[in-house]
Every structure is written in structure tokens, then in C-alpha cells.
Design a protein around this motif. Structure first.
Motif, PDB file in Angstrom:
ATOM      1  N   MET A   1       0.876  -1.050  -1.324  1.00 23.17           N
ATOM      2  CA  MET A   1      -0.529  -1.058  -1.716  1.00 23.17           C
ATOM      3  C   MET A   1      -0.764  -0.049  -2.841  1.00 23.17           C
ATOM      4  SD  MET A   1      -2.282  -1.086   2.086  1.00 23.17           S
ATOM      5  CE  MET A   1      -3.898  -1.641   1.520  1.00 23.17           C
ATOM      6  N   THR A   2      -1.534  -0.435  -3.850  1.00 20.63           N
ATOM      7  CA  THR A   2      -1.956   0.475  -4.918  1.00 20.63           C
ATOM      8  C   THR A   2      -3.444   0.745  -4.756  1.00 20.63           C
ATOM      9  OG1 THR A   2      -0.286  -0.342  -6.470  1.00 20.63           O
ATOM     10  CG2 THR A   2      -2.163   0.845  -7.399  1.00 20.63           C
ATOM     11  N   PRO A   3      -3.840   1.943  -4.350  1.00 18.47           N
ATOM     12  CA  PRO A   3      -5.271   2.237  -4.230  1.00 18.47           C
ATOM     13  C   PRO A   3      -5.978   2.101  -5.574  1.00 18.47           C
ATOM     14  CG  PRO A   3      -3.952   3.883  -3.075  1.00 18.47           C
ATOM     15  CD  PRO A   3      -3.002   3.067  -3.887  1.00 18.47           C
ATOM     16  N   LEU A   4      -7.234   1.705  -5.518  1.00 19.79           N
ATOM     17  CA  LEU A   4      -8.066   1.580  -6.708  1.00 19.79           C
ATOM     18  C   LEU A   4      -9.121   2.676  -6.727  1.00 19.79           C
ATOM     19  CD1 LEU A   4      -8.699  -2.285  -6.775  1.00 19.79           C
ATOM     20  CD2 LEU A   4      -6.875  -0.994  -7.911  1.00 19.79           C
ATOM     21  N   VAL A   5      -9.510   3.098  -7.921  1.00 20.06           N
ATOM     22  CA  VAL A   5     -10.546   4.115  -8.094  1.00 20.06           C
ATOM     23  C   VAL A   5     -11.700   3.482  -8.862  1.00 20.06           C
ATOM     24  CG1 VAL A   5     -11.106   6.376  -9.051  1.00 20.06           C
ATOM     25  CG2 VAL A   5      -8.825   5.952  -8.094  1.00 20.06           C
ATOM     26  N   SER A   6     -12.915   3.710  -8.403  1.00 21.87           N
ATOM     27  CA  SER A   6     -14.077   3.037  -8.971  1.00 21.87           C
ATOM     28  C   SER A   6     -14.514   3.655 -10.295  1.00 21.87           C
ATOM     29  CB  SER A   6     -15.249   3.080  -7.983  1.00 21.87           C
ATOM     30  OG  SER A   6     -15.724   4.398  -7.815  1.00 21.87           O
ATOM     31  N   SER A   7     -15.036   2.804 -11.162  1.00 23.59           N
ATOM     32  CA  SER A   7     -15.673   3.231 -12.411  1.00 23.59           C
ATOM     33  C   SER A   7     -17.012   2.498 -12.517  1.00 23.59           C
ATOM     34  CB  SER A   7     -14.792   2.905 -13.615  1.00 23.59           C
ATOM     35  OG  SER A   7     -15.428   3.286 -14.825  1.00 23.59           O
TER      36      SER A   7
END
Length: 366
Positions: free
Chosen positions: A163-169
Motif C-alpha cells: 500500500m502507498t499512503p496518499l497525502v491530501s492537497s
């Protein structure tokens, strides 16, 4: 898929009032407060995180965790539900601090209108994070290495499960200034959001930039992070730029011209040492290169920088990168002080990228 969220504020008992106030600020999410089960034990966020992971409602699809020293964006409940609906199977980080490895990618996403970027840091920011409930339950029993904090354990879990965590923009949470339980406020300085609030990006779109420049928080030098297999590899900025025809003397000459035009009286250099101002300029120059790579046109980049999101992203570059090197009372005025130099550098890097084509990173990505 219909997403449903069980939400918790994780807290130390001494911060119970702050946690309850945060929970009460979001009546639409029905936050519970999860306290450290061993408040007199060695300082660690992992105990509380494990309890919050374990108590995730199995009747809900997702578990939202927010630490007690966070502030949430206006319309948070609506935004987080939309974000989860668009990315239901991902680990979603709603905050990254303004000097993290991921923060320049968040700024690039702001220019491109994307809602997410992949995590580049060696930890998952657990200050405000959404997990699929099945992931939360699995984490509750996932073995930790000796002394391993919750944010590093979560990244190790993610990697082991592909899994690759995502960071919000933009970020949907902001870190309030205060005393850290584990001393991060002293070690790292203030840790505000890379880009807090404002118009949301496209939650269905994940931007993976071909290069992400970063001014290293502890080293004070610029690296360009390039995709490398399943991760990212740092390349010193001057080495990254060399294939495009810019050697170190060329960069020093460009910096001298820029600082002469943007700081003729030396106001910037009375606050930021010349050696660090050079690195800040270099980070912005590489940001211009990256922005051109993402948007493909100098005029489009210029317009994007003048939008509300673009301008807000620009304001966090300098204090995020330099907060360990500039006195705290100077940080608030730093964005306005160095803005002319940053804009000059970004424009210069963007134009150079348009002239050089793909000669920056092809050596590293082949």
C-alpha cells in the motif's frame, strides 16, 4: 461503495479538554475520545493508536483518527467523506508538515488541481489519518519493533501489504502550536501544514510528479527526489541539474544575479544566512523545473502560482524549510520577505526546464 466513518480523537488524559473541544467541533462525525491507556508509562503515541485502531467500529468502512492538537478545515466532515468515497481502499493522510519530504509534492498538486500525492516520507503522518476499518483492526495486532512509533509502524505495515499512503492537497488538518509529548516542537520547530484548507483538489486524481525537490530539514541542502521502483531516491540538486547544462558555477552565478535583483539592500540576508538563502533559491529553482514537468507550459505555471491555492502553497516554502535556522519570531514575516526571490527562482527554473526538455532526470530514471 457507500463509505461510513467511525471517528476518534486520540489524546493524553491531561489534554482531555482539548480533545473534547475538537470532538465537539465536528458534530457530524460523532467523534469519540480515545485516551492513552497507560498515561504514566513511557511517552509513546503507539499505545493510544493501538487502542483506537482496535476499537474501530466493524460496522463502518473506515476509521478516522485525529490527534488532540489538530485543527480541522471548514467543512471537514463533508470534505473527508468525499475524499474517502473517491479513494476507498487507500490510507489517507490529511496532514503533512510544511517541511516534510512530501510537502513540495502537495504544493505541486495545488498547481495541478490534483487532490492527492503519494507519501514520500519515512513515516505516515498519523496526526490526521483515515484507514479502511480492516486495516485499522490489522494494525491493532501488528507487531512493533522495539521503540517503534506509531507513524513508522504504520508505514512498515503499508509497505508489507503493498500500500502507498496518499497525502491530501490541500491538507484538511492543521497542527496547533504547543508542547509535544515527545519533544518534537524543540527538535523540529513548528510543524504547520504544507497547505491548509482552501478549495479542494480533485479527490479522484493522484499526482505522481517526475521529480520533487526538497530542502532537507536538518542538513540545509537541496535534494531532488525521483521515483525509484516502489519508492523515491534523493539526488543532490546540482547533480540532478547537471545533465541540463547547469554546473555548480552556473548555479552560483544565477543565484548571484537573482539575489542582486531581489535583495539589493541585503534585507533577506540579514535574516537568512547567505549560504541558506542560496539553498532556498535552489529549492525554488527546482520547484520551477518540477512545476514545468507537471504542467508543461511556462504561462500555465505562472497562472497557477497566482491562484488562491498556488499563492498559499508558495507561502509555506520558506518557513517550512528554514524553521530550524531562523528565529521563531521571524517566521511569520519570512514568506513576504523572500517572496520576490522565490518567484524569480521558480520562473527561472520553469523557463530553463522548457529549454532543456527531458535532460534533467532521464539519467536517473532509465
Amino acid at each position: 461503495m457507500h463509505a461510513s466513518i467511525s471517528a476518534a480523537v486520540t489524546a493524553h488524559p491531561r489534554r482531555r479538554p482539548e480533545a473534547e473541544a475538537l470532538a465537539a467541533s465536528q458534530p457530524g462525525l460523532d467523534f469519540e475520545v480515545v485516551e492513552d491507556p497507560e498515561p504514566d508509562g513511557p511517552r509513546s503515541a503507539l499505545r493510544t493508536a493501538r487502542l483506537a485502531w482496535r476499537t474501530a467500529d466493524p460496522g463502518c468502512t473506515h476509521r478516522l483518527l485525529v490527534q488532540d492538537d489538530m485543527r480541522l478545515a471548514p467543512g471537514f466532515a463533508r470534505l473527508v467523506r468525499a475524499a474517502v468515497a473517491a479513494q476507498p481502499d487507500r490510507i489517507l493522510c490529511l496532514f503533512t508538515e510544511w517541511g516534510s519530504r512530501t510537502s513540495p509534492a502537495v504544493r505541486l498538486a495545488a498547481l495541478a488541481g490534483a487532490g492527492w500525492v503519494p507519501l514520500l516520507d519515512p513515516y505516515v503522518p498519523t496526526t490526521a489519518v483515515v484507514l479502511p476499518t480492516a486495516v485499522a483492526h490489522a494494525l491493532a495486532g501488528f507487531p512493533a519493533e522495539p521503540g517503534e512509533p506509531d507513524d513508522v509502524l504504520l508505514l512498515r505495515f503499508a509497505r508489507e501489504h503493498g500500500m502507498t499512503p496518499l497525502v491530501s492537497s490541500p491538507n484538511l488538518a492543521e497542527h496547533e502550536q504547543g508542547d509535544s509529548l515527545i519533544g518534537n516542537d524543540v527538535l523540529q520547530g513548528p510543524r504547520h501544514a504544507a497547505l491548509f484548507g482552501g478549495p479542494p483538489g480533485d479527490w479522484a486524481r493522484v499526482l505522481v510528479p517526475p521529480v520533487v525537490p526538497h530542502l532537507l530539514l536538518f542538513d540545509g541542502v537541496v535534494v531532488c527526489q525521483v521515483p525509484d521502483g516502489d519508492g523515491w531516491r534523493p539526488v543532490l540538486a546540482d547533480a540532478f541539474l547537471a545533465p541540463s547544462g547547469l554546473a555548480l558555477p552556473d548555479l552560483l552565478e544565477r543565484y548571484a544575479v537573482a539575489v542582486g535583483a531581489c535583495d539589493p539592500t541585503g534585507r533577506m540576508r540579514r535574516v537568512v544566512a547567505d549560504s541558506l538563502l542560496l539553498q532556498l533559491w535552489l529549492a525554488a529553482f527546482c520547484y520551477g523545473v518540477a512545476a514545468y514537468a507537471v504542467l508543461g507550459d511556462v504561462a500555465v505555471v505562472d497562472r497557477a502560482l497566482r491562484t488562491v491555492r498556488g499563492a498559499a502553497a508558495l507561502r509555506t516554502i520558506a518557513p517550512g524549510a528554514l524553521r530550524r535556522f531562523v528565529p521563531g519570531h521571524r517566521l511569520a514575516g519570512l514568506p513576504a520577505l523572500v517572496a520576490p526571490l522565490l518567484r524569480h527562482a521558480i520562473s527561472d527554473g520553469c523557463v530553463h526546464a522548457g529549454q532543456a526538455g527531458d535532460q534533467f532526470w532521464k539519467e536517473y530514471l532509465q
